[in-house]
Design a protein around this motif. Structure first.
Motif, PDB file in Angstrom:
ATOM      1  N   GLY A 102       0.745  -4.858   4.417  1.00 15.83           N
ATOM      2  CA  GLY A 102      -0.061  -3.461   4.157  1.00 15.83           C
ATOM      3  C   GLY A 102      -1.107  -3.193   5.134  1.00 15.83           C
ATOM      4  O   GLY A 102      -0.935  -2.097   5.669  1.00 15.83           O
ATOM      5  N   LYS A 103      -1.734  -4.191   5.515  1.00 18.27           N
ATOM      6  CA  LYS A 103      -2.666  -3.915   6.670  1.00 18.27           C
ATOM      7  C   LYS A 103      -2.404  -3.737   7.956  1.00 18.27           C
ATOM      8  O   LYS A 103      -2.810  -2.814   8.940  1.00 18.27           O
ATOM      9  CB  LYS A 103      -3.823  -5.014   6.695  1.00 18.27           C
ATOM     10  CG  LYS A 103      -5.277  -4.492   7.238  1.00 18.27           C
ATOM     11  CD  LYS A 103      -5.964  -3.669   6.505  1.00 18.27           C
ATOM     12  CE  LYS A 103      -7.292  -3.392   6.947  1.00 18.27           C
ATOM     13  NZ  LYS A 103      -7.985  -2.240   6.171  1.00 18.27           N
ATOM     14  N   ARG A 104      -1.213  -4.314   8.218  1.00 23.39           N
ATOM     15  CA  ARG A 104      -0.417  -4.032   9.564  1.00 23.39           C
ATOM     16  C   ARG A 104      -0.025  -2.463   9.519  1.00 23.39           C
ATOM     17  O   ARG A 104      -0.052  -1.792  10.627  1.00 23.39           O
ATOM     18  CB  ARG A 104       0.849  -4.854   9.633  1.00 23.39           C
ATOM     19  CG  ARG A 104       1.218  -4.729  10.967  1.00 23.39           C
ATOM     20  CD  ARG A 104       2.408  -5.827  11.259  1.00 23.39           C
ATOM     21  NE  ARG A 104       3.663  -5.502  10.067  1.00 23.39           N
ATOM     22  CZ  ARG A 104       4.689  -4.540  10.689  1.00 23.39           C
ATOM     23  NH1 ARG A 104       4.648  -3.751  11.749  1.00 23.39           N
ATOM     24  NH2 ARG A 104       5.617  -4.073   9.722  1.00 23.39           N
ATOM     25  N   ARG A 105       0.663  -2.060   8.322  1.00 18.19           N
ATOM     26  CA  ARG A 105       1.220  -0.653   8.335  1.00 18.19           C
ATOM     27  C   ARG A 105       0.067   0.312   8.104  1.00 18.19           C
ATOM     28  O   ARG A 105       0.245   1.567   8.811  1.00 18.19           O
ATOM     29  CB  ARG A 105       2.269  -0.676   7.149  1.00 18.19           C
ATOM     30  CG  ARG A 105       3.267  -1.699   7.237  1.00 18.19           C
ATOM     31  CD  ARG A 105       4.312  -1.309   5.922  1.00 18.19           C
ATOM     32  NE  ARG A 105       5.195  -2.595   6.008  1.00 18.19           N
ATOM     33  CZ  ARG A 105       6.242  -2.464   5.084  1.00 18.19           C
ATOM     34  NH1 ARG A 105       6.324  -1.572   4.106  1.00 18.19           N
ATOM     35  NH2 ARG A 105       7.200  -3.565   4.966  1.00 18.19           N
ATOM     36  N   PRO A 132      -3.675   0.565   8.408  1.00 17.03           N
ATOM     37  CA  PRO A 132      -4.800  -0.322   8.694  1.00 17.03           C
ATOM     38  C   PRO A 132      -6.001   0.643   8.113  1.00 17.03           C
ATOM     39  O   PRO A 132      -7.154  -0.226   8.112  1.00 17.03           O
ATOM     40  CB  PRO A 132      -4.825  -0.358  10.413  1.00 17.03           C
ATOM     41  CG  PRO A 132      -4.054   0.889  10.584  1.00 17.03           C
ATOM     42  CD  PRO A 132      -2.989   0.911   9.719  1.00 17.03           C
ATOM     43  N   ARG A 133      -6.114   1.755   7.623  1.00 16.68           N
ATOM     44  CA  ARG A 133      -7.109   2.452   7.016  1.00 16.68           C
ATOM     45  C   ARG A 133      -7.316   2.212   5.746  1.00 16.68           C
ATOM     46  O   ARG A 133      -8.353   2.825   5.085  1.00 16.68           O
ATOM     47  CB  ARG A 133      -6.811   4.053   7.560  1.00 16.68           C
ATOM     48  CG  ARG A 133      -7.001   4.277   9.068  1.00 16.68           C
ATOM     49  CD  ARG A 133      -7.155   5.801   9.156  1.00 16.68           C
ATOM     50  NE  ARG A 133      -7.570   6.022  10.870  1.00 16.68           N
ATOM     51  CZ  ARG A 133      -7.737   7.229  11.260  1.00 16.68           C
ATOM     52  NH1 ARG A 133      -7.504   8.356  10.419  1.00 16.68           N
ATOM     53  NH2 ARG A 133      -7.855   7.305  12.531  1.00 16.68           N
ATOM     54  N   TYR A 147     -10.158   8.781  -3.056  1.00 17.08           N
ATOM     55  CA  TYR A 147     -10.517   7.417  -2.552  1.00 17.08           C
ATOM     56  C   TYR A 147      -9.817   6.242  -3.354  1.00 17.08           C
ATOM     57  O   TYR A 147     -10.065   6.097  -4.665  1.00 17.08           O
ATOM     58  CB  TYR A 147     -12.150   7.090  -2.607  1.00 17.08           C
ATOM     59  CG  TYR A 147     -12.515   5.714  -2.220  1.00 17.08           C
ATOM     60  CD1 TYR A 147     -12.470   5.646  -0.804  1.00 17.08           C
ATOM     61  CD2 TYR A 147     -12.837   4.557  -3.087  1.00 17.08           C
ATOM     62  CE1 TYR A 147     -12.649   4.256  -0.309  1.00 17.08           C
ATOM     63  CE2 TYR A 147     -12.977   3.345  -2.292  1.00 17.08           C
ATOM     64  CZ  TYR A 147     -13.101   3.355  -1.210  1.00 17.08           C
ATOM     65  OH  TYR A 147     -13.491   1.900  -0.662  1.00 17.08           O
ATOM     66  N   VAL A 148      -8.817   5.818  -2.772  1.00 16.40           N
ATOM     67  CA  VAL A 148      -8.006   4.948  -3.521  1.00 16.40           C
ATOM     68  C   VAL A 148      -8.110   3.405  -2.969  1.00 16.40           C
ATOM     69  O   VAL A 148      -8.397   3.142  -1.976  1.00 16.40           O
ATOM     70  CB  VAL A 148      -6.301   5.215  -3.200  1.00 16.40           C
ATOM     71  CG1 VAL A 148      -6.023   5.419  -1.755  1.00 16.40           C
ATOM     72  CG2 VAL A 148      -5.500   4.405  -4.068  1.00 16.40           C
ATOM     73  N   GLY A 162       1.025  -1.153  -0.051  1.00 17.68           N
ATOM     74  CA  GLY A 162       0.154   0.285  -0.193  1.00 17.68           C
ATOM     75  C   GLY A 162       0.651   1.383  -0.028  1.00 17.68           C
ATOM     76  O   GLY A 162       0.145   2.491   0.015  1.00 17.68           O
ATOM     77  N   THR A 163       2.167   1.370  -0.056  1.00 18.49           N
ATOM     78  CA  THR A 163       3.140   2.348   0.038  1.00 18.49           C
ATOM     79  C   THR A 163       2.569   3.255  -1.181  1.00 18.49           C
ATOM     80  O   THR A 163       2.545   4.432  -1.075  1.00 18.49           O
ATOM     81  CB  THR A 163       4.445   1.895  -0.028  1.00 18.49           C
ATOM     82  OG1 THR A 163       4.742   1.174   1.240  1.00 18.49           O
ATOM     83  CG2 THR A 163       5.370   3.326   0.124  1.00 18.49           C
TER      84      THR A 163
END
Length: 230
Positions: free
Chosen positions: A89-92, A94-95, A75-76, A63-64
């Motif tokens: 990515g969810k760990r880094r 979360p939104r 809205y990505v 997600g970087t």
């Protein structure tokens, strides 16, 4: 599965990226000699996301690459087929609405995105044309695609040096920083086998995109392609 082969079987590629997820962003920064961050900025400028727009970021990994679009007020939707990348990515982040998806069979309706972008992922998809057609399908009329991908240096002496770096220097460097250095042997081979700038533009046109054009970054090591949906 330590690495994928150049026939790019989806399960092999996904498993390979699952194995490098934890250190993927760091490894890319090291192997690109810091250029990866500059390339991400160039992508953000090319996409030119606006507040309220919908942007699909394919092969988004952790997600970087999606963060600049979010910062612009768009809205990505970061989408990737590596569950290991998505978990990291969810760990880094979360939104972020990280989404699992295959670029050749996207889980989105027709014409819902203002822009679709993919960075350093198109060459890892087995059916390149199928992916380009799927990107066209989910983009609204008049919308745009931005592809950032490794390409072919334009200056012949530099092209030779670059090819030697890919096959000789990259694997040893990857050994020191990556959790799976064998994966970077595949990445080097896939870069060398990838079509040059004019041929990728022709593929975009063949898939239905209009006005394909590109801009070389770092002397053609990377090319930034852009096209529009009719």
């Amino acid at each position: 599965m330590s690495r994928a082969s150049l026939d790019k079987q989806p399960h092999e590629v996904a498993a390979m990226f699952d194995g490098v997820a934890a250190k993927y962003d760091l490894t890319n920064d090291v192997l690109s000699l810091g250029q990866a961050r500059l390339w991400r900025k160039a992508v953000a400028r090319a996409v030119d996301a606006r507040a309220g727009e919908r942007v699909l970021d394919l092969a988004a990994g952790t997600g970087t690459s999606s963060l600049p679009f979010q910062a612009a007020g768009a809205y990505v939707v970061p989408c990737d087929f590596s569950l290991g990348m998505l978990r990291e990515g969810k760990r880094r982040h979360p939104r972020l609405p990280l989404t699992a998806g295959d670029a050749t069979r996207l889980p989105f309706a027709d014409g819902v995105f203002d822009a679709v972008t993919i960075s350093f992922g198109l060459r890892n998809i087995q059916d390149t044309q199928g992916a380009l057609r799927e990107m066209l399908r989910v983009t609204r009329p008049g919308g745009r695609v931005v592809i950032c991908e490794f390409s072919h240096p334009t200056w012949e002496p530099f092209r030779t040096v670059y090819s030697e770096y890919l096959m000789r220097a990259l694997p040893p460097i990857a050994t020191s920083v990556s959790s799976n250095p064998d994966a970077y042997v595949y990445l080097a081979e896939s870069i060398r086998a990838w079509p040059d700038q004019p041929r990728l533009a022709a593929r975009l046109r063949s898939a239905g995109w209009e006005r394909p054009a590109w801009r070389n970054l770092t002397g053609g090591v990377v090319a930034l392609h852009r096209a529009y949906k009719p």
